[in-house]
Design a protein around this motif. Sequence first.
Motif, PDB file in Angstrom:
ATOM      1  N   GLU A 240       0.812  -1.212   0.000  1.00  0.00           N
ATOM      2  CA  GLU A 240       0.000   0.000   0.000  1.00  0.00           C
ATOM      3  C   GLU A 240       0.849   1.266   0.000  1.00  0.00           C
ATOM      4  O   GLU A 240       0.506   2.265  -0.633  1.00  0.00           O
ATOM      5  N   GLU A 241       1.958   1.229   0.728  1.00  0.00           N
ATOM      6  CA  GLU A 241       2.825   2.401   0.784  1.00  0.00           C
ATOM      7  C   GLU A 241       3.421   2.713  -0.596  1.00  0.00           C
ATOM      8  O   GLU A 241       3.426   3.867  -1.040  1.00  0.00           O
ATOM      9  N   ILE A 242       3.915   1.668  -1.271  1.00  0.00           N
ATOM     10  CA  ILE A 242       4.493   1.873  -2.600  1.00  0.00           C
ATOM     11  C   ILE A 242       3.409   2.265  -3.597  1.00  0.00           C
ATOM     12  O   ILE A 242       3.614   3.141  -4.444  1.00  0.00           O
ATOM     13  N   ARG A 243       2.251   1.648  -3.487  1.00  0.00           N
ATOM     14  CA  ARG A 243       1.147   1.988  -4.388  1.00  0.00           C
ATOM     15  C   ARG A 243       0.754   3.453  -4.233  1.00  0.00           C
ATOM     16  O   ARG A 243       0.505   4.155  -5.231  1.00  0.00           O
ATOM     17  N   ALA A 244       0.734   3.946  -3.029  1.00  0.00           N
ATOM     18  CA  ALA A 244       0.394   5.355  -2.782  1.00  0.00           C
ATOM     19  C   ALA A 244       1.467   6.268  -3.370  1.00  0.00           C
ATOM     20  O   ALA A 244       1.158   7.318  -3.962  1.00  0.00           O
ATOM     21  N   PHE A 245       2.727   5.866  -3.216  1.00  0.00           N
ATOM     22  CA  PHE A 245       3.824   6.652  -3.794  1.00  0.00           C
ATOM     23  C   PHE A 245       3.690   6.730  -5.306  1.00  0.00           C
ATOM     24  O   PHE A 245       3.845   7.797  -5.910  1.00  0.00           O
ATOM     25  N   ILE A 246       3.407   5.584  -5.924  1.00  0.00           N
ATOM     26  CA  ILE A 246       3.275   5.530  -7.383  1.00  0.00           C
ATOM     27  C   ILE A 246       2.127   6.416  -7.857  1.00  0.00           C
ATOM     28  O   ILE A 246       2.262   7.166  -8.827  1.00  0.00           O
ATOM     29  N   GLU A 247       0.995   6.346  -7.177  1.00  0.00           N
ATOM     30  CA  GLU A 247      -0.153   7.161  -7.578  1.00  0.00           C
ATOM     31  C   GLU A 247       0.160   8.645  -7.460  1.00  0.00           C
ATOM     32  O   GLU A 247      -0.232   9.445  -8.313  1.00  0.00           O
ATOM     33  N   ASP A 248       0.876   9.012  -6.410  1.00  0.00           N
ATOM     34  CA  ASP A 248       1.266  10.413  -6.241  1.00  0.00           C
ATOM     35  C   ASP A 248       2.235  10.834  -7.347  1.00  0.00           C
ATOM     36  O   ASP A 248       2.108  11.927  -7.917  1.00  0.00           O
ATOM     37  N   ASP A 249       3.185   9.967  -7.671  1.00  0.00           N
ATOM     38  CA  ASP A 249       4.158  10.265  -8.722  1.00  0.00           C
ATOM     39  C   ASP A 249       3.473  10.396 -10.078  1.00  0.00           C
ATOM     40  O   ASP A 249       3.799  11.276 -10.877  1.00  0.00           O
ATOM     41  N   LYS A 250       2.531   9.516 -10.336  1.00  0.00           N
ATOM     42  CA  LYS A 250       1.805   9.568 -11.609  1.00  0.00           C
ATOM     43  C   LYS A 250       1.011  10.865 -11.733  1.00  0.00           C
ATOM     44  O   LYS A 250       0.891  11.426 -12.824  1.00  0.00           O
ATOM     45  N   SER A 251       0.479  11.338 -10.631  1.00  0.00           N
ATOM     46  CA  SER A 251      -0.283  12.594 -10.683  1.00  0.00           C
ATOM     47  C   SER A 251       0.622  13.769 -11.037  1.00  0.00           C
ATOM     48  O   SER A 251       0.188  14.734 -11.669  1.00  0.00           O
ATOM     49  N   LYS A 252       1.885  13.684 -10.646  1.00  0.00           N
ATOM     50  CA  LYS A 252       2.838  14.757 -10.943  1.00  0.00           C
ATOM     51  C   LYS A 252       3.371  14.673 -12.365  1.00  0.00           C
ATOM     52  O   LYS A 252       3.773  15.675 -12.951  1.00  0.00           O
ATOM     53  N   LEU A 253       3.403  13.452 -12.897  1.00  0.00           N
ATOM     54  CA  LEU A 253       4.003  13.236 -14.213  1.00  0.00           C
ATOM     55  C   LEU A 253       2.970  12.852 -15.268  1.00  0.00           C
ATOM     56  O   LEU A 253       3.328  12.390 -16.339  1.00  0.00           O
ATOM     57  N   GLY A 254       1.701  13.034 -14.938  1.00  0.00           N
ATOM     58  CA  GLY A 254       0.654  12.598 -15.846  1.00  0.00           C
ATOM     59  C   GLY A 254       0.673  13.347 -17.168  1.00  0.00           C
ATOM     60  O   GLY A 254       1.261  14.414 -17.302  1.00  0.00           O
TER      61      GLY A 254
END
Length: 344
Positions: A240-254
């Motif tokens: 869950e921690e990594i998944r949350a990081f990935i989702e946050d990163d994707k929002s920045k690089l979308g």
Amino acid sequence: MKIKNITLGSTGIVIPQNGFGVLPLQRVEMSEAVRILRRAYEGGMTFFDTAHAYTDSEEKVGNALSDVRKNIFIATKTDAKNVEGVKEQLANSLKMLKTDYIDIYQFHCVGQCYKPGDGTGMYEYMMEQKEKGIIKHIGITTHKVGIAEEIIESGLYETLQYPLSYLSTERELELVRKCKEHNMGFIGMKGLAGGLLTNAEACFAFMSQFDNVIPIWGVQRMSELEDWLKFMDEPVEMNEEIRAFIEDDKSKLGGDFCRGCGYCAPCTADIVVNACARMSLMIRRAPSAGWLSEKWQAEMKKIENCVECGVCMTRCPYELQIPALLRKNYEDYFDIINNGKKPE
């Protein structure tokens, strides 16, 4: 807990899910490249992907690993556009790699799916070499999702190499699923999205979700290699921690972004498109000093000379609106230079 092994589709190749992308080693001296490759092998890596087009990278693999050839799998590529060219490149690859066979021989960065009877003779030649045992398996690489879909549906190839990272679109992720349905191995290149992704654990955990994918991490330095080798004994799985990081990163690089592949070159205005078209992203995600140097300020100034001829867009595998990306990055970049503020 050891890293898991994956079977690369119908090839039957079984390898740890941690491959070595040799392309960056063309920028390293021979002795250091040999040292890095040897360390990768001793650390447990057994899959090495290179190409005729990567200058002396094949020679470096040959010098480093020819004495353990039976313990490793080598994938290399031909970018030739006719049978005579493939024949010449295959002979040279065998010589440089110091081997008498290639585990996976791939058509490199294709703009079409070579098929029997298409008039090129390319696929037929590959099959002839496979029957002779010189090529064990036939693969193909592309950056174009539509071509990748056609390749999978053709049923002609044993492996597909395509960019894969946690920034991949849903259509691109569907390629992985389709490959599994067709018992086709998937070689994931650009797992760091051309250098935009910097969290090795997140990148590795993303790849570990798939049981038919071998990621090939581009390695240039021993320190980079050690980042990947630590996962041989301590693999990271999605949580869950990594998944949350990935989702946050994707929002920045979308959205649309330049992957830095360089297929747009050369530019008629001498713009370094594959760096300048993603400069604001690189500044966000890497130490800024190098990118804000006088050298790069001068390179970014060249964007002023863009005549929007559109040639770069015809070459871009991702069909990006490159002139618009250049203008946006130009504005962001010089806003930083003039105001000292990073783009949001």
